[in-house]
Design a protein around this motif. Structure first.
Motif, short mmCIF file in Angstrom:
data_model
loop_
_atom_site.label_atom_id
_atom_site.label_comp_id
_atom_site.label_asym_id
_atom_site.label_seq_id
_atom_site.Cartn_x
_atom_site.Cartn_y
_atom_site.Cartn_z
N ILE A 202 3.79 10.17 -7.47
CA ILE A 202 4.76 10.39 -8.55
C ILE A 202 4.05 10.50 -9.90
O ILE A 202 4.38 11.34 -10.73
CB ILE A 202 5.80 9.24 -8.57
CG1 ILE A 202 6.70 9.33 -7.33
CG2 ILE A 202 6.64 9.30 -9.85
CD1 ILE A 202 7.64 8.15 -7.17
N GLY A 203 3.05 9.64 -10.09
CA GLY A 203 2.29 9.70 -11.34
C GLY A 203 1.58 11.02 -11.51
O GLY A 203 1.54 11.59 -12.61
N ALA A 204 1.00 11.54 -10.42
CA ALA A 204 0.32 12.84 -10.50
C ALA A 204 1.31 13.96 -10.81
O ALA A 204 1.01 14.88 -11.58
CB ALA A 204 -0.40 13.11 -9.18
N PHE B 171 -5.24 -3.62 -11.60
CA PHE B 171 -4.87 -4.27 -10.34
C PHE B 171 -5.51 -5.66 -10.24
O PHE B 171 -4.87 -6.63 -9.82
CB PHE B 171 -5.31 -3.41 -9.14
CG PHE B 171 -4.30 -2.37 -8.73
CD1 PHE B 171 -2.97 -2.70 -8.53
CD2 PHE B 171 -4.69 -1.06 -8.51
CE1 PHE B 171 -2.04 -1.74 -8.14
CE2 PHE B 171 -3.78 -0.09 -8.12
CZ PHE B 171 -2.45 -0.43 -7.93
N MET B 172 -6.78 -5.75 -10.62
CA MET B 172 -7.48 -7.03 -10.60
C MET B 172 -6.76 -8.05 -11.48
O MET B 172 -6.53 -9.20 -11.08
CB MET B 172 -8.92 -6.86 -11.09
CG MET B 172 -9.89 -6.34 -10.06
SD MET B 172 -10.41 -7.62 -8.90
CE MET B 172 -11.38 -8.67 -9.97
N LEU B 173 -6.42 -7.64 -12.69
CA LEU B 173 -5.75 -8.53 -13.63
C LEU B 173 -4.41 -9.00 -13.06
O LEU B 173 -4.07 -10.18 -13.15
CB LEU B 173 -5.53 -7.80 -14.96
CG LEU B 173 -5.01 -8.64 -16.13
CD1 LEU B 173 -6.04 -9.69 -16.54
CD2 LEU B 173 -4.67 -7.75 -17.31
N GLY B 174 -3.67 -8.08 -12.45
CA GLY B 174 -2.39 -8.44 -11.86
C GLY B 174 -2.53 -9.44 -10.73
O GLY B 174 -1.80 -10.43 -10.65
N ALA C 255 0.83 -1.20 0.00
CA ALA C 255 0.00 0.00 0.00
C ALA C 255 0.87 1.26 0.00
O ALA C 255 0.55 2.25 -0.68
CB ALA C 255 -0.93 -0.01 1.21
N ALA C 256 1.97 1.23 0.74
CA ALA C 256 2.87 2.38 0.77
C ALA C 256 3.50 2.63 -0.60
O ALA C 256 3.63 3.78 -1.04
CB ALA C 256 3.97 2.16 1.82
N VAL C 257 3.87 1.55 -1.28
CA VAL C 257 4.42 1.68 -2.63
C VAL C 257 3.37 2.30 -3.57
O VAL C 257 3.68 3.18 -4.38
CB VAL C 257 4.86 0.30 -3.17
CG1 VAL C 257 5.22 0.39 -4.65
CG2 VAL C 257 6.05 -0.23 -2.37
N THR D 261 7.07 -4.35 -8.97
CA THR D 261 6.92 -4.36 -10.43
C THR D 261 5.52 -3.87 -10.84
O THR D 261 5.37 -2.75 -11.33
CB THR D 261 7.17 -5.77 -10.99
OG1 THR D 261 6.32 -6.72 -10.32
CG2 THR D 261 8.63 -6.18 -10.81
N ALA D 262 4.52 -4.68 -10.62
CA ALA D 262 3.16 -4.35 -11.05
C ALA D 262 2.59 -3.15 -10.30
O ALA D 262 1.99 -2.25 -10.90
CB ALA D 262 2.24 -5.56 -10.89
N VAL D 263 2.76 -3.14 -8.98
CA VAL D 263 2.14 -2.08 -8.17
C VAL D 263 2.63 -0.68 -8.55
O VAL D 263 1.81 0.22 -8.76
CB VAL D 263 2.34 -2.34 -6.66
CG1 VAL D 263 1.83 -1.16 -5.83
CG2 VAL D 263 1.61 -3.62 -6.25
N PRO D 264 3.95 -0.42 -8.66
CA PRO D 264 4.38 0.93 -9.03
C PRO D 264 3.86 1.37 -10.40
O PRO D 264 3.46 2.53 -10.56
CB PRO D 264 5.91 0.81 -9.05
CG PRO D 264 6.22 -0.34 -8.16
CD PRO D 264 5.09 -1.31 -8.35
N LEU D 265 3.85 0.46 -11.36
CA LEU D 265 3.40 0.82 -12.70
C LEU D 265 1.93 1.22 -12.71
O LEU D 265 1.54 2.25 -13.28
CB LEU D 265 3.64 -0.35 -13.66
CG LEU D 265 5.09 -0.66 -14.03
CD1 LEU D 265 5.16 -1.93 -14.85
CD2 LEU D 265 5.70 0.50 -14.81
N ILE D 266 1.10 0.40 -12.07
CA ILE D 266 -0.34 0.66 -12.07
C ILE D 266 -0.68 1.89 -11.24
O ILE D 266 -1.52 2.71 -11.63
CB ILE D 266 -1.12 -0.58 -11.58
CG1 ILE D 266 -0.84 -1.77 -12.49
CG2 ILE D 266 -2.62 -0.28 -11.54
CD1 ILE D 266 -1.38 -3.09 -11.97
#
Length: 254
Positions: free
Chosen positions: A90-92, A161-164, A81-83, A141-146
């Protein structure tokens, strides 16, 4: 007091309730709330900032509901969750670096693929499957990207997130939904922290919509826990397809 006329506020509150309900089950609540804000006269940045404010409350409500029912252990997922929160922020911050027009062309294709996966993949249920990658690897990997994608664009975050969780972490559909809401809430918090300083948030409207989000999310999460994959799968297919069509319409209309 409100940034728009009272009857517009009522319509936005109704939209927020429906968005909270849908988002707590399958994601895609922004498909309802963001267009509603734009139709109410918000600029794109005002719509995104206000949507993050009200949507955070809905995601928090769904997260708590799933946690209380034992579908997600918050302490175990705190690092992930922190990631998500960090990369949502960062995305914003990086939103101006990514051509939105490119995303509007690419994302409908991706969302249709997500919808097709959940519609056509046999054997998807609430039972856990084989874990393809470890949680620590998934978290970096997946969490930071999404989460970063959620910060600078947003539509389809819950679906991704669901797909991951289903494909990589091996989660069942209901468990994936529960964990998706936690990470979506976290990425919302991260990006909201950035939007707060933009001066674009409709605070009074946002908080009015937030109460409706809470009600919709509470009802939706309870229904999802009762019906499980039988409800989540078709609704996820519908919302993913709807978001794809909306993005395509924006490209053609623009």
């Amino acid at each position: 007091m409100f940034e728009v006329l009272p009857h517009i506020v009522v319509l936005l509150v109704v939209a927020a309730f429906v968005a909270g309900f849908v988002d707590s089950i399958a994601g895609g609540g922004g498909l309802i709330s963001v267009p509603a804000l734009l139709l109410a006269g918000a600029s794109p940045i005002e719509a995104l900032a206000t949507n993050k404010l009200q949507g955070t409350f809905g995601a928090a409500t769904a997260t708590v509901a799933y946690a209380r029912a034992g579908h997600v252990r918050l302490r175990d997922q705190a690092g992930m969750a922190a990631v998500s929160a960090l990369f949502g922020g960062i995305g914003a911050l990086a939103a101006h670096l990514i051509p939105v027009e490119v995303l509007r062309v690419v994302m409908p294709v991706v969302l249709v693929a997500v919808a097709a996966f959940f519609a056509l993949k046999p054997g998807l249920s609430d039972a856990d499957k084989v874990e393809r990658i470890k949680p620590a690897v998934f978290a970096v990997t997946a969490v930071p990207l999404i989460a970063a994608y959620d910060g600078f664009f947003g539509p389809g975050t819950g679906s991704f997130f669901m797909l991951g969780f289903v494909m990589l972490a091996g989660y069942g559909v209901l468990k994936a939904t529960a964990h998706t809401k936690l990470l979506n809430f976290s990425s919302n918090i991260g990006s909201l922290a950035v939007f707060v300083f933009s001066g674009a948030t409709w605070w009074f409207v946002g908080f009015a919509m937030a109460f409706a989000q809470i009600a919709g999310a509470a009802i939706g999460s309870r229904l999802a826990m009762r019906a499980g994959a039988r409800l989540i799968k078709p609704l996820l297919v519908v919302t993913s397809t709807g978001m794809a069509l909306r993005l395509l319409w924006q490209v053609w209309a623009g």
